[in-house]
Design a protein around this motif. Sequence first.
Motif, mmCIF file in Angstrom:
data_model
loop_
_atom_site.group_PDB
_atom_site.id
_atom_site.type_symbol
_atom_site.label_atom_id
_atom_site.label_comp_id
_atom_site.label_asym_id
_atom_site.label_seq_id
_atom_site.Cartn_x
_atom_site.Cartn_y
_atom_site.Cartn_z
ATOM 1 N N ARG A 66 0.859 -1.180 0.000
ATOM 2 C CA ARG A 66 0.000 0.000 0.000
ATOM 3 C C ARG A 66 0.891 1.225 0.000
ATOM 4 O O ARG A 66 2.015 1.188 0.488
ATOM 5 C CB ARG A 66 -0.917 0.020 1.229
ATOM 6 N N SER A 67 0.372 2.329 -0.510
ATOM 7 C CA SER A 67 1.114 3.581 -0.470
ATOM 8 C C SER A 67 0.739 4.350 0.796
ATOM 9 O O SER A 67 -0.238 4.013 1.473
ATOM 10 C CB SER A 67 0.815 4.422 -1.714
ATOM 11 N N GLY A 68 1.502 5.386 1.114
ATOM 12 C CA GLY A 68 1.219 6.188 2.297
ATOM 13 C C GLY A 68 2.153 5.919 3.449
ATOM 14 O O GLY A 68 1.872 6.303 4.594
ATOM 15 N N ARG A 69 3.270 5.249 3.166
ATOM 16 C CA ARG A 69 4.226 4.954 4.239
ATOM 17 C C ARG A 69 4.729 6.235 4.893
ATOM 18 O O ARG A 69 4.985 6.280 6.100
ATOM 19 C CB ARG A 69 5.395 4.153 3.677
ATOM 20 N N TRP A 70 4.862 7.299 4.120
ATOM 21 C CA TRP A 70 5.331 8.573 4.664
ATOM 22 C C TRP A 70 4.395 9.067 5.764
ATOM 23 O O TRP A 70 4.840 9.627 6.768
ATOM 24 C CB TRP A 70 5.425 9.613 3.548
ATOM 25 N N ALA A 71 3.071 8.853 5.569
ATOM 26 C CA ALA A 71 2.105 9.298 6.581
ATOM 27 C C ALA A 71 2.244 8.486 7.861
ATOM 28 O O ALA A 71 2.134 9.021 8.969
ATOM 29 C CB ALA A 71 0.686 9.193 6.030
ATOM 30 N N ALA A 72 2.499 7.175 7.712
ATOM 31 C CA ALA A 72 2.672 6.329 8.891
ATOM 32 C C ALA A 72 3.911 6.726 9.669
ATOM 33 O O ALA A 72 3.883 6.834 10.905
ATOM 34 C CB ALA A 72 2.742 4.866 8.468
ATOM 35 N N VAL A 73 5.025 6.939 8.967
ATOM 36 C CA VAL A 73 6.266 7.327 9.633
ATOM 37 C C VAL A 73 6.116 8.691 10.307
ATOM 38 O O VAL A 73 6.526 8.888 11.458
ATOM 39 C CB VAL A 73 7.432 7.337 8.631
ATOM 40 N N THR A 74 5.519 9.647 9.572
ATOM 41 C CA THR A 74 5.311 10.981 10.136
ATOM 42 C C THR A 74 4.404 10.920 11.358
ATOM 43 O O THR A 74 4.652 11.572 12.377
ATOM 44 C CB THR A 74 4.710 11.927 9.090
ATOM 45 N N GLY A 75 3.335 10.130 11.268
ATOM 46 C CA GLY A 75 2.426 9.989 12.406
ATOM 47 C C GLY A 75 3.112 9.406 13.617
ATOM 48 O O GLY A 75 2.879 9.845 14.748
ATOM 49 N N LEU A 76 3.988 8.421 13.399
ATOM 50 C CA LEU A 76 4.719 7.811 14.509
ATOM 51 C C LEU A 76 5.660 8.809 15.162
ATOM 52 O O LEU A 76 5.687 8.947 16.393
ATOM 53 C CB LEU A 76 5.499 6.598 14.002
ATOM 54 N N VAL A 77 6.437 9.522 14.354
ATOM 55 C CA VAL A 77 7.409 10.479 14.888
ATOM 56 C C VAL A 77 6.712 11.622 15.613
ATOM 57 O O VAL A 77 7.069 11.990 16.746
ATOM 58 C CB VAL A 77 8.311 11.018 13.768
ATOM 59 N N VAL A 78 5.688 12.205 14.955
ATOM 60 C CA VAL A 78 4.964 13.327 15.575
ATOM 61 C C VAL A 78 4.257 12.871 16.845
ATOM 62 O O VAL A 78 4.237 13.584 17.857
ATOM 63 C CB VAL A 78 3.964 13.931 14.572
ATOM 64 N N GLY A 79 3.678 11.681 16.817
ATOM 65 C CA GLY A 79 3.002 11.167 18.011
ATOM 66 C C GLY A 79 3.946 11.018 19.186
ATOM 67 O O GLY A 79 3.607 11.358 20.327
ATOM 68 N N LEU A 80 5.164 10.521 18.919
ATOM 69 C CA LEU A 80 6.161 10.391 19.984
ATOM 70 C C LEU A 80 6.564 11.750 20.541
ATOM 71 O O LEU A 80 6.719 11.924 21.757
ATOM 72 C CB LEU A 80 7.389 9.648 19.460
ATOM 73 N N LEU A 81 6.727 12.743 19.642
ATOM 74 C CA LEU A 81 7.110 14.085 20.089
ATOM 75 C C LEU A 81 5.999 14.725 20.915
ATOM 76 O O LEU A 81 6.251 15.340 21.959
ATOM 77 C CB LEU A 81 7.444 14.956 18.880
ATOM 78 N N VAL A 82 4.757 14.585 20.447
ATOM 79 C CA VAL A 82 3.624 15.170 21.182
ATOM 80 C C VAL A 82 3.465 14.493 22.544
ATOM 81 O O VAL A 82 3.207 15.153 23.563
ATOM 82 C CB VAL A 82 2.328 15.044 20.357
ATOM 83 N N LEU A 83 3.622 13.181 22.573
ATOM 84 C CA LEU A 83 3.501 12.459 23.846
ATOM 85 C C LEU A 83 4.592 12.885 24.816
ATOM 86 O O LEU A 83 4.327 13.108 26.009
ATOM 87 C CB LEU A 83 3.582 10.959 23.586
ATOM 88 N N ALA A 84 5.825 13.026 24.317
ATOM 89 C CA ALA A 84 6.926 13.460 25.185
ATOM 90 C C ALA A 84 6.679 14.863 25.717
ATOM 91 O O ALA A 84 6.924 15.151 26.897
ATOM 92 C CB ALA A 84 8.242 13.406 24.412
ATOM 93 N N ALA A 85 6.186 15.758 24.841
ATOM 94 C CA ALA A 85 5.892 17.123 25.282
ATOM 95 C C ALA A 85 4.778 17.140 26.318
ATOM 96 O O ALA A 85 4.831 17.901 27.294
ATOM 97 C CB ALA A 85 5.518 17.982 24.082
ATOM 98 N N GLY A 86 3.759 16.301 26.124
ATOM 99 C CA GLY A 86 2.670 16.238 27.087
ATOM 100 C C GLY A 86 3.124 15.740 28.446
ATOM 101 O O GLY A 86 2.730 16.277 29.486
#
Length: 220
Positions: A66-86
Motif C-alpha cells: 500500500r502507499s502512504g508509508r510517509w504518513a505512517a512514519v510521520t504519524g509515529l514520529v509526531v506522536g512520539l514528540l507530542v507524547l513526550a511534550a505532554g
Amino acid sequence: MTNPYGGGYPSYEPGPNPYDGPAAGARAPFDGVSIAALVCSLTCCAAPVGIGLGVAGIVRTGQGRRSGRWAAVTGLVVGLLVLAAGLAFVVFAVVMGSRTVWEDEASVGQCIDVDLFDDPVKATCGEPHAGEVIWTGRFDGARVEAFGEVPLADFCAALPGLDPAYAEAIVGGDFDVRIETDSFDEDEPDSGDPFFCYLVRADGEKFDGLIGDGVGTEGA
C-alpha cells in the motif's frame, strides 16, 4: 500431447498472488491507517493512538503493498514528540503545583520566592529568598470596599493583628507590599475569597532570615 477430443488443451496462467505487491504498473491503494496515524498524532490526547496506528501503518505499507508509508512514519514520529511534550508538561505542572503558595494554605512568616510567572512559591528562610508572608485571611464586605479605595500598602498595613515589625517594614520603604488572592479577578475580589499579603525587597534583591526578626533590610 494432443487432446483426443480435438483441439488443444487450454493454457493455464496463475493469477496474481494476493500476498505479493501490486502488479507492475498498477498503483498501490493508499493506506487509510497511515492517514489516521498522522491525524491522531497531531492531537495531544490521541497521540498514543497515533503512535500505535503509525506502527501498524508501517507494517501495512511494507514491500509496497500500500502507499502512504510517509504518513505512517510521520504519524509515529509526531506522536512520539507530542507524547513526550505532554508528559514534560504534566511533570512541570506537578512540580510547580507542589511549590506554589496557595492562598488558603499560606502562613504568616512563611518565606517565599517568585517564579517566572511572578507568582509566590515556597522558599527556605535560611537561604536567600524574595519575600515573606505577613498576613493571611479572607475578604469580607469591609475589606472588599477598602481594597478598591486605598493603596495596597495602606490596605495591608491596616489589617487586624498585623505584627508591628511588618507594619514598620511597610512604612520603612525597604520593602514593597504585594497581595495574592484567589479571586477570579484579582482587582475585584469577592467576600469570602482567601488572600495573603507579603513583602519583597524594593530593590529586587533577596535576603536571608525573617523580616519579623529584624533582618532583611540590609540585603544579601
